[in-house]
Scaffold this motif. Structure first.
Motif, PDB file in Angstrom:
ATOM      1  N   SER A   6       0.829  -1.199   0.000  1.00 26.74           N
ATOM      2  CA  SER A   6       0.000   0.000   0.000  1.00 26.74           C
ATOM      3  C   SER A   6       0.868   1.256   0.000  1.00 26.74           C
ATOM      4  O   SER A   6       0.586   2.218  -0.727  1.00 26.74           O
ATOM      5  CB  SER A   6      -0.925  -0.006   1.218  1.00 26.74           C
ATOM      6  OG  SER A   6      -1.620   1.210   1.309  1.00 26.74           O
ATOM      7  N   GLU A   7       1.913   1.256   0.787  1.00 28.45           N
ATOM      8  CA  GLU A   7       2.810   2.412   0.842  1.00 28.45           C
ATOM      9  C   GLU A   7       3.516   2.602  -0.496  1.00 28.45           C
ATOM     10  O   GLU A   7       3.654   3.733  -0.977  1.00 28.45           O
ATOM     11  CB  GLU A   7       3.834   2.249   1.974  1.00 28.45           C
ATOM     12  CG  GLU A   7       4.702   3.462   2.184  1.00 28.45           C
ATOM     13  CD  GLU A   7       3.940   4.745   2.512  1.00 28.45           C
ATOM     14  OE1 GLU A   7       4.432   5.829   2.124  1.00 28.45           O
ATOM     15  OE2 GLU A   7       2.849   4.674   3.127  1.00 28.45           O
ATOM     16  N   GLN A   8       3.940   1.522  -1.119  1.00 27.60           N
ATOM     17  CA  GLN A   8       4.583   1.623  -2.433  1.00 27.60           C
ATOM     18  C   GLN A   8       3.604   2.145  -3.480  1.00 27.60           C
ATOM     19  O   GLN A   8       3.982   2.956  -4.335  1.00 27.60           O
ATOM     20  CB  GLN A   8       5.150   0.267  -2.856  1.00 27.60           C
ATOM     21  CG  GLN A   8       6.382  -0.127  -2.063  1.00 27.60           C
ATOM     22  CD  GLN A   8       6.896  -1.501  -2.466  1.00 27.60           C
ATOM     23  OE1 GLN A   8       6.247  -2.501  -2.219  1.00 27.60           O
ATOM     24  NE2 GLN A   8       8.049  -1.525  -3.097  1.00 27.60           N
ATOM     25  N   VAL A   9       2.353   1.718  -3.404  1.00 32.49           N
ATOM     26  CA  VAL A   9       1.322   2.210  -4.317  1.00 32.49           C
ATOM     27  C   VAL A   9       1.125   3.710  -4.098  1.00 32.49           C
ATOM     28  O   VAL A   9       1.098   4.497  -5.058  1.00 32.49           O
ATOM     29  CB  VAL A   9      -0.011   1.447  -4.126  1.00 32.49           C
ATOM     30  CG1 VAL A   9      -1.166   2.158  -4.821  1.00 32.49           C
ATOM     31  CG2 VAL A   9       0.118   0.015  -4.635  1.00 32.49           C
ATOM     32  N   ARG A  10       1.016   4.114  -2.857  1.00 36.90           N
ATOM     33  CA  ARG A  10       0.820   5.533  -2.523  1.00 36.90           C
ATOM     34  C   ARG A  10       2.000   6.391  -3.005  1.00 36.90           C
ATOM     35  O   ARG A  10       1.804   7.462  -3.585  1.00 36.90           O
ATOM     36  CB  ARG A  10       0.601   5.705  -1.026  1.00 36.90           C
ATOM     37  CG  ARG A  10      -0.723   5.108  -0.558  1.00 36.90           C
ATOM     38  CD  ARG A  10      -0.881   5.087   0.960  1.00 36.90           C
ATOM     39  NE  ARG A  10      -0.870   6.417   1.502  1.00 36.90           N
ATOM     40  CZ  ARG A  10      -0.098   6.804   2.536  1.00 36.90           C
ATOM     41  NH1 ARG A  10       0.687   5.953   3.145  1.00 36.90           N
ATOM     42  NH2 ARG A  10      -0.144   8.038   2.965  1.00 36.90           N
ATOM     43  N   GLU A  11       3.214   5.910  -2.772  1.00 38.54           N
ATOM     44  CA  GLU A  11       4.402   6.652  -3.200  1.00 38.54           C
ATOM     45  C   GLU A  11       4.483   6.743  -4.720  1.00 38.54           C
ATOM     46  O   GLU A  11       4.845   7.789  -5.270  1.00 38.54           O
ATOM     47  CB  GLU A  11       5.662   5.994  -2.634  1.00 38.54           C
ATOM     48  CG  GLU A  11       5.811   6.195  -1.140  1.00 38.54           C
ATOM     49  CD  GLU A  11       6.952   5.388  -0.536  1.00 38.54           C
ATOM     50  OE1 GLU A  11       7.690   4.712  -1.281  1.00 38.54           O
ATOM     51  OE2 GLU A  11       7.104   5.443   0.700  1.00 38.54           O
ATOM     52  N   THR A  12       4.126   5.662  -5.397  1.00 38.38           N
ATOM     53  CA  THR A  12       4.147   5.663  -6.860  1.00 38.38           C
ATOM     54  C   THR A  12       3.080   6.605  -7.408  1.00 38.38           C
ATOM     55  O   THR A  12       3.329   7.328  -8.378  1.00 38.38           O
ATOM     56  CB  THR A  12       3.959   4.231  -7.405  1.00 38.38           C
ATOM     57  OG1 THR A  12       4.983   3.394  -6.861  1.00 38.38           O
ATOM     58  CG2 THR A  12       4.041   4.192  -8.922  1.00 38.38           C
ATOM     59  N   LEU A  13       1.913   6.617  -6.791  1.00 35.00           N
ATOM     60  CA  LEU A  13       0.862   7.556  -7.193  1.00 35.00           C
ATOM     61  C   LEU A  13       1.328   8.990  -7.029  1.00 35.00           C
ATOM     62  O   LEU A  13       1.154   9.818  -7.931  1.00 35.00           O
ATOM     63  CB  LEU A  13      -0.393   7.355  -6.343  1.00 35.00           C
ATOM     64  CG  LEU A  13      -1.463   6.435  -6.874  1.00 35.00           C
ATOM     65  CD1 LEU A  13      -2.519   6.202  -5.817  1.00 35.00           C
ATOM     66  CD2 LEU A  13      -2.088   6.970  -8.144  1.00 35.00           C
ATOM     67  N   ALA A  14       1.909   9.292  -5.882  1.00 35.11           N
ATOM     68  CA  ALA A  14       2.391  10.650  -5.623  1.00 35.11           C
ATOM     69  C   ALA A  14       3.430  11.063  -6.660  1.00 35.11           C
ATOM     70  O   ALA A  14       3.382  12.177  -7.190  1.00 35.11           O
ATOM     71  CB  ALA A  14       2.960  10.748  -4.213  1.00 35.11           C
TER      72      ALA A  14
END
Length: 86
Positions: A6-14
């Protein structure tokens, strides 16, 4: 594992959306309505996820529109894909 993905998804989105932080991106954040993700940005985002998450690859046969609804749904898709690859 889910928190890490989830954190990797969030960072990639950002990074994809040129946001300064992930503060406003939560599990229930709607990718289209809240973040303005369109079809072209979705492709860029998915390619970035492939680059950022070891072992993850988008499968056109399994990717559905509902996987790109929220952070939680794309996190679930990534986790499902990683389990299938293991």
């Amino acid at each position: 594992m889910k928190e890490n993905i989830s954190e990797q998804v969030r960072e990639t989105l950002a990074a994809t959306l040129n946001l300064k932080s992930t503060e406003t991106i939560h599990l229930n954040t709607n990718l289209k309505e809240d973040l303005g993700l369109d079809s072209m940005t979705s492709l860029t985002f998915l390619m970035a996820l492939e680059d950022n998450i070891k072992g993850f690859a988008v499968d056109a046969d399994t990717l559905e529109v509902e996987h790109l609804v929220s952070v939680e749904s794309i996190t679930g898709y990534v986790m499902q894909s990683l389990k299938g690859a293991a």
